[in-house]
Design an enzyme around this catalytic site. Structure first.
Site, PDB file in Angstrom:
ATOM      1  N   PHE A 198     -15.642   5.566   6.159  1.00 26.86           N
ATOM      2  CA  PHE A 198     -14.197   5.754   5.952  1.00 26.86           C
ATOM      3  C   PHE A 198     -13.749   5.464   4.523  1.00 26.86           C
ATOM      4  O   PHE A 198     -12.592   5.693   4.176  1.00 26.86           O
ATOM      5  CB  PHE A 198     -13.382   4.899   6.939  1.00 26.86           C
ATOM      6  CG  PHE A 198     -13.596   3.406   6.824  1.00 26.86           C
ATOM      7  CD1 PHE A 198     -12.972   2.664   5.825  1.00 26.86           C
ATOM      8  CD2 PHE A 198     -14.423   2.742   7.725  1.00 26.86           C
ATOM      9  CE1 PHE A 198     -13.155   1.297   5.722  1.00 26.86           C
ATOM     10  CE2 PHE A 198     -14.613   1.363   7.621  1.00 26.86           C
ATOM     11  CZ  PHE A 198     -13.984   0.643   6.618  1.00 26.86           C
ATOM     12  N   THR A 226      -6.119  -6.379  10.841  1.00 32.44           N
ATOM     13  CA  THR A 226      -6.328  -5.071  10.207  1.00 32.44           C
ATOM     14  C   THR A 226      -5.809  -3.917  11.064  1.00 32.44           C
ATOM     15  O   THR A 226      -5.114  -3.025  10.556  1.00 32.44           O
ATOM     16  CB  THR A 226      -7.845  -4.866   9.936  1.00 32.44           C
ATOM     17  OG1 THR A 226      -8.368  -6.050   9.321  1.00 32.44           O
ATOM     18  CG2 THR A 226      -8.089  -3.660   9.044  1.00 32.44           C
ATOM     19  N   HIS A 249      -2.171  -5.220   1.694  1.00 32.61           N
ATOM     20  CA  HIS A 249      -3.442  -5.938   1.538  1.00 32.61           C
ATOM     21  C   HIS A 249      -3.113  -7.400   1.280  1.00 32.61           C
ATOM     22  O   HIS A 249      -2.145  -7.705   0.580  1.00 32.61           O
ATOM     23  CB  HIS A 249      -4.243  -5.404   0.342  1.00 32.61           C
ATOM     24  CG  HIS A 249      -5.334  -6.353  -0.071  1.00 32.61           C
ATOM     25  ND1 HIS A 249      -6.553  -6.393   0.562  1.00 32.61           N
ATOM     26  CD2 HIS A 249      -5.357  -7.344  -1.020  1.00 32.61           C
ATOM     27  CE1 HIS A 249      -7.303  -7.348   0.018  1.00 32.61           C
ATOM     28  NE2 HIS A 249      -6.595  -7.938  -0.941  1.00 32.61           N
ATOM     29  N   ARG A 298      -2.113 -14.417   5.148  1.00 31.25           N
ATOM     30  CA  ARG A 298      -2.919 -13.640   6.114  1.00 31.25           C
ATOM     31  C   ARG A 298      -2.222 -13.629   7.484  1.00 31.25           C
ATOM     32  O   ARG A 298      -2.218 -12.618   8.188  1.00 31.25           O
ATOM     33  CB  ARG A 298      -4.325 -14.223   6.256  1.00 31.25           C
ATOM     34  CG  ARG A 298      -5.265 -13.880   5.119  1.00 31.25           C
ATOM     35  CD  ARG A 298      -5.656 -12.426   5.031  1.00 31.25           C
ATOM     36  NE  ARG A 298      -6.619 -11.995   6.019  1.00 31.25           N
ATOM     37  CZ  ARG A 298      -7.287 -10.844   5.968  1.00 31.25           C
ATOM     38  NH1 ARG A 298      -7.085  -9.976   4.957  1.00 31.25           N
ATOM     39  NH2 ARG A 298      -8.142 -10.504   6.893  1.00 31.25           N
ATOM     40  N   LYS A 301       0.819  -1.214   0.000  1.00 36.08           N
ATOM     41  CA  LYS A 301       0.000   0.000   0.000  1.00 36.08           C
ATOM     42  C   LYS A 301       0.859   1.273   0.000  1.00 36.08           C
ATOM     43  O   LYS A 301       2.061   1.218   0.308  1.00 36.08           O
ATOM     44  CB  LYS A 301      -0.919  -0.020   1.230  1.00 36.08           C
ATOM     45  CG  LYS A 301      -1.994  -1.113   1.194  1.00 36.08           C
ATOM     46  CD  LYS A 301      -2.895  -1.022   2.420  1.00 36.08           C
ATOM     47  CE  LYS A 301      -4.061  -1.980   2.358  1.00 36.08           C
ATOM     48  NZ  LYS A 301      -4.980  -1.837   3.493  1.00 36.08           N
ATOM     49  N   GLU A 317      -9.401 -11.868  -6.878  1.00 33.92           N
ATOM     50  CA  GLU A 317      -8.502 -10.713  -6.769  1.00 33.92           C
ATOM     51  C   GLU A 317      -7.280 -10.851  -7.691  1.00 33.92           C
ATOM     52  O   GLU A 317      -6.844  -9.869  -8.290  1.00 33.92           O
ATOM     53  CB  GLU A 317      -8.072 -10.516  -5.312  1.00 33.92           C
ATOM     54  CG  GLU A 317      -9.245 -10.057  -4.450  1.00 33.92           C
ATOM     55  CD  GLU A 317      -8.882  -9.808  -2.986  1.00 33.92           C
ATOM     56  OE1 GLU A 317      -7.713 -10.015  -2.598  1.00 33.92           O
ATOM     57  OE2 GLU A 317      -9.790  -9.403  -2.232  1.00 33.92           O
ATOM     58  N   ARG A 329       2.186  -6.261   9.616  1.00 33.28           N
ATOM     59  CA  ARG A 329       1.488  -5.122  10.218  1.00 33.28           C
ATOM     60  C   ARG A 329       1.949  -4.919  11.664  1.00 33.28           C
ATOM     61  O   ARG A 329       2.108  -3.782  12.133  1.00 33.28           O
ATOM     62  CB  ARG A 329      -0.029  -5.333  10.152  1.00 33.28           C
ATOM     63  CG  ARG A 329      -0.589  -5.132   8.741  1.00 33.28           C
ATOM     64  CD  ARG A 329      -2.033  -5.579   8.650  1.00 33.28           C
ATOM     65  NE  ARG A 329      -2.648  -5.226   7.374  1.00 33.28           N
ATOM     66  CZ  ARG A 329      -3.835  -5.667   6.980  1.00 33.28           C
ATOM     67  NH1 ARG A 329      -4.533  -6.486   7.762  1.00 33.28           N
ATOM     68  NH2 ARG A 329      -4.344  -5.297   5.814  1.00 33.28           N
TER      69      ARG A 329
HETATM   70  N1  UDP Z   1     -10.032   0.063   6.783  1.00 36.90           N
HETATM   71  C1  UDP Z   1     -10.115   1.336   7.338  1.00 36.90           C
HETATM   72  N2  UDP Z   1     -10.888   1.519   8.447  1.00 36.90           N
HETATM   73  C2  UDP Z   1     -11.584   0.501   9.030  1.00 36.90           C
HETATM   74  C3  UDP Z   1     -11.490  -0.795   8.455  1.00 36.90           C
HETATM   75  C4  UDP Z   1     -10.712  -0.977   7.332  1.00 36.90           C
HETATM   76  O1  UDP Z   1      -9.501   2.273   6.828  1.00 36.90           O
HETATM   77  O2  UDP Z   1     -12.275   0.721  10.047  1.00 36.90           O
HETATM   78  C5  UDP Z   1      -9.185  -0.136   5.585  1.00 36.90           C
HETATM   79  C6  UDP Z   1      -7.831  -0.770   5.913  1.00 36.90           C
HETATM   80  O3  UDP Z   1      -6.846  -0.216   5.055  1.00 36.90           O
HETATM   81  C7  UDP Z   1      -8.085  -2.226   5.595  1.00 36.90           C
HETATM   82  C8  UDP Z   1      -8.995  -2.107   4.372  1.00 36.90           C
HETATM   83  O4  UDP Z   1      -9.838  -1.002   4.680  1.00 36.90           O
HETATM   84  O5  UDP Z   1      -6.880  -2.928   5.362  1.00 36.90           O
HETATM   85  C9  UDP Z   1      -9.819  -3.320   4.065  1.00 36.90           C
HETATM   86  O6  UDP Z   1     -10.576  -3.682   5.203  1.00 36.90           O
HETATM   87  P1  UDP Z   1     -10.735  -5.204   5.616  1.00 36.90           P
HETATM   88  O7  UDP Z   1     -11.748  -5.273   6.699  1.00 36.90           O
HETATM   89  O8  UDP Z   1     -10.936  -6.039   4.401  1.00 36.90           O
HETATM   90  O9  UDP Z   1      -9.298  -5.521   6.306  1.00 36.90           O
HETATM   91  P2  UDP Z   1      -8.036  -6.382   5.799  1.00 36.90           P
HETATM   92  O10 UDP Z   1      -8.573  -7.568   5.055  1.00 36.90           O
HETATM   93  O11 UDP Z   1      -7.189  -5.487   4.940  1.00 36.90           O
HETATM   94  O12 UDP Z   1      -7.330  -6.771   7.066  1.00 36.90           O
HETATM   95 MG    MG Z   2      -9.887  -7.604   3.498  1.00 29.11          MG
END
Ligand code: UDP
Ligand code: MG
Length: 160
Positions: A63, A97, A121, A91, A15, A132, A108
């Site tokens: 958001f 996240t 991601h 993962r 990212k 994807e 992370r």
């Molecule tokens: N995100 C955010 N605020 C939130 C939740 C998610 O900005 O409250 C963003 C964050 O960059 C995250 C992406 O949206 O990685 C995708 O969300 P997802 O729930 O799919 O999380 P991931 O799979 O990336 O852990």
């Molecule tokens: Mg996701």
């Protein structure tokens, strides 16, 4: 596209926060050292339409506009990694996240503090990974080659 056994594939995006912070090499190294095979890699800018599709599950969240702006701040690096149960393995390497609570040792957990700016991601299921990879790569951008270290990364009965 074969996506079973050691041919399972997943999508990783580096990212814009990681691009700005010079973390590209560190991130690629984590996946390489795990023993995964890199079968696709390119730098690309993400347009609004692609982001809406990629983040369809959160496109109606408050958001999302900020997230879309963040994801367009620099080009990203899209990678396709291959390996046995690779979606799950990636993962785990990625971490949860909310980066400031992600486990130490995960990408992370080691490199980020934010929920939004969380460095990478990674596809969250085998089904989504297939979609994807197709979304980000053309068929001829995914490469098929032998990785000589595989006989040391996997046991013979796993190499099917
Ligand atoms: N995100 C955010 N605020 C939130 C939740 C998610 O900005 O409250 C963003 C964050 O960059 C995250 C992406 O949206 O990685 C995708 O969300 P997802 O729930 O799919 O999380 P991931 O799979 O990336 O852990
Ligand atoms: Mg996701």
């Amino acid at each position: 596209m074969a996506t079973k056994g050691v041919k399972e594939q997943t999508l990783v995006l580096i990212k814009p926060d990681a691009m700005q912070r010079g973390l590209v090499g560190e991130i690629v190294t984590r996946f390489e050292k795990k023993g995964l095979k890199l079968v696709g890699m390119k730098m690309m800018g993400l347009d609004e339409a692609l982001l809406r599709e990629h983040y369809a599950h959160i496109a109606d969240k408050p958001f999302f506009p900020g997230l879309a702006k963040f994801m367009q701040g620099t080009p990203v690096i899209a990678m396709c990694w291959e390996g046995l149960e690779v979606v799950d393995a990636v993962r785990k390497i990625t971490g949860i996240t909310k980066a400031r609570q992600a486990e130490a040792g995960s990408i992370r957990g080691d490199f980020a503090m934010s929920v939004s700016c969380n460095v990478v991601h990674a596809s969250d299921s085998v089904e989504n990974a297939e979609k994807e990879v197709k979304r980000f790569f053309k068929t001829d951008e995914i490469h098929n080659y032998d990785k000589s270290e595989y006989t040391h990364v996997y046991a013979a009965d796993e190499l099917v």
